[in-house]
Design a protein around this motif. Sequence first.
Motif, PDB file in Angstrom:
ATOM      1  N   UNK A 301       0.824  -1.210   0.000  1.00  0.00           N
ATOM      2  CA  UNK A 301       0.000   0.000   0.000  1.00  0.00           C
ATOM      3  C   UNK A 301       0.860   1.262   0.000  1.00  0.00           C
ATOM      4  N   UNK A 302       2.019   1.184   0.615  1.00  0.00           N
ATOM      5  CA  UNK A 302       2.859   2.372   0.692  1.00  0.00           C
ATOM      6  C   UNK A 302       3.378   2.805  -0.674  1.00  0.00           C
ATOM      7  N   UNK A 303       3.380   1.881  -1.631  1.00  0.00           N
ATOM      8  CA  UNK A 303       3.769   2.285  -2.988  1.00  0.00           C
ATOM      9  C   UNK A 303       2.744   3.261  -3.555  1.00  0.00           C
ATOM     10  N   UNK A 304       1.475   3.066  -3.195  1.00  0.00           N
ATOM     11  CA  UNK A 304       0.440   4.014  -3.619  1.00  0.00           C
ATOM     12  C   UNK A 304       0.561   5.317  -2.837  1.00  0.00           C
ATOM     13  N   UNK A 305       0.923   5.207  -1.558  1.00  0.00           N
ATOM     14  CA  UNK A 305       1.131   6.420  -0.765  1.00  0.00           C
ATOM     15  C   UNK A 305       2.269   7.248  -1.347  1.00  0.00           C
ATOM     16  N   UNK A 306       3.317   6.583  -1.788  1.00  0.00           N
ATOM     17  CA  UNK A 306       4.447   7.291  -2.401  1.00  0.00           C
ATOM     18  C   UNK A 306       4.011   7.995  -3.672  1.00  0.00           C
ATOM     19  N   UNK A 307       3.156   7.343  -4.465  1.00  0.00           N
ATOM     20  CA  UNK A 307       2.655   7.970  -5.693  1.00  0.00           C
ATOM     21  C   UNK A 307       1.811   9.195  -5.371  1.00  0.00           C
ATOM     22  N   UNK A 308       0.996   9.094  -4.328  1.00  0.00           N
ATOM     23  CA  UNK A 308       0.144  10.229  -3.944  1.00  0.00           C
ATOM     24  C   UNK A 308       0.959  11.404  -3.434  1.00  0.00           C
ATOM     25  N   UNK A 309       2.133  11.132  -2.897  1.00  0.00           N
ATOM     26  CA  UNK A 309       2.969  12.212  -2.368  1.00  0.00           C
ATOM     27  C   UNK A 309       3.536  13.113  -3.457  1.00  0.00           C
ATOM     28  N   UNK A 310       3.417  12.681  -4.721  1.00  0.00           N
ATOM     29  CA  UNK A 310       3.953  13.489  -5.829  1.00  0.00           C
ATOM     30  C   UNK A 310       2.996  14.577  -6.270  1.00  0.00           C
ATOM     31  N   UNK A 311       1.742  14.500  -5.829  1.00  0.00           N
ATOM     32  CA  UNK A 311       0.757  15.488  -6.275  1.00  0.00           C
ATOM     33  C   UNK A 311       0.496  16.560  -5.243  1.00  0.00           C
ATOM     34  N   UNK A 312      -0.288  17.568  -5.588  1.00  0.00           N
ATOM     35  CA  UNK A 312      -0.599  18.661  -4.652  1.00  0.00           C
ATOM     36  C   UNK A 312      -1.693  18.263  -3.656  1.00  0.00           C
ATOM     37  N   UNK A 313      -1.308  17.985  -2.416  1.00  0.00           N
ATOM     38  CA  UNK A 313      -2.271  17.684  -1.337  1.00  0.00           C
ATOM     39  C   UNK A 313      -3.232  16.552  -1.692  1.00  0.00           C
ATOM     40  N   UNK A 314      -2.723  15.522  -2.343  1.00  0.00           N
ATOM     41  CA  UNK A 314      -3.615  14.457  -2.799  1.00  0.00           C
ATOM     42  C   UNK A 314      -4.150  13.613  -1.640  1.00  0.00           C
TER      43      UNK A 314
END
Length: 381
Positions: A301-314
């Motif tokens: 799941x943290x791989x998705x969290x890492x992806x979300x960290x690339x966007x603005x306040x996702x």
Amino acid sequence: MSALFNALRERVEVNARHAVETYTNEVSEYQAMSPGVDDRIGMYDFAVFIRRRSLDLAAAELPLTEEDLAGIATVGRQRAEVGLSVPSQQQVLGLHTAMMVREVHDLARPEDVTDLLRMVGWLGTQGVRARSAYLRGYTRGVGGARVLSTRLEILARTLLADEPVEPFVADLRLAGQYHISILKMAQPTASETQSEVVAAFAADRVPVTWLGADEFAVLTPGTTPKAKILQRIRHAAALIGQPCGVGSAEGVVGGLAETLAWAREASRVAPPQDRPERLPEIADLFVEMAVARTPALDGWLRSYAKALSTGPDLVATLRAYYASDMNRTSAAAALHIHPRTLDYRLRRVREVTGIDPGSTVGVRLLSATVARTLAVAHYAD
């Protein structure tokens, strides 16, 4: 007297000294006591007395006398008068019981099985009576202004341990089932604040207790409306003064220890909040609870969290989106942004994760990702 009882009697003083050392090493309030206070509460003398008296009565198959119980209550009162807290006394009582049983088992040989069962059986029945007497004495020793809040805290801990509650009920209302809510903090709460929070619930006669400096339990009768319970949880969170993960579960008296375990586990995966928006229960958090128990899945799941960290306040956007049941207008208002900005961020989520946040898979996977991200970040700070 049998060989087992003789062996135990020979080790009374050694075991008593070990008990005092254990209390001092494991109970923080005992570590901080000055020698003068130690003398006043007579830890060693009482440890010797209770062991000798237990051996004498168990060997004769006699119960504790009223005089014995009165003496035990006096010790409880003395501990209260020097300012020792309810949690410390619960911890000491637990340590005492564990050590007494272990002392018997350590010396028992195969041929001592009859006397072993006699001694352990005596400790099981008379230990409950002694514990109740001790806590009654402790309650009497607490200052008048704290009597009610202390009784409620003792009642809460007794209910959560599935122990007999009759000695502490008196004029307090006892329900057949309770809704247990656990507030979990990232940082320890000061003792002064802990006392303030407990006292705040005394007016409504709600059993509450601190399970640790970072964990608070509220026991509300099962018939209480959920809105009223949420109101109390918000009040507690405001008094605590830091974000709390909240987990709740409901159970019947006599089975609340298991209910507590579920509520605690839920609180540890719940996203922390300053003002809880709802009362999270197992049905709301079972995915996160399962993920937290499975390190490989949590890492995935943290791989998705890492992806979300690339966007603005996702992460914040998805949290508001799911908290609003995917209502765009409500989510945008909660985030103080225009609905078009919300739409842009949701498109960005699809781009970085490859998952539509409004799809069935998106709701299941991304909502769990958001909850785990917030909880892990909170307790890691």
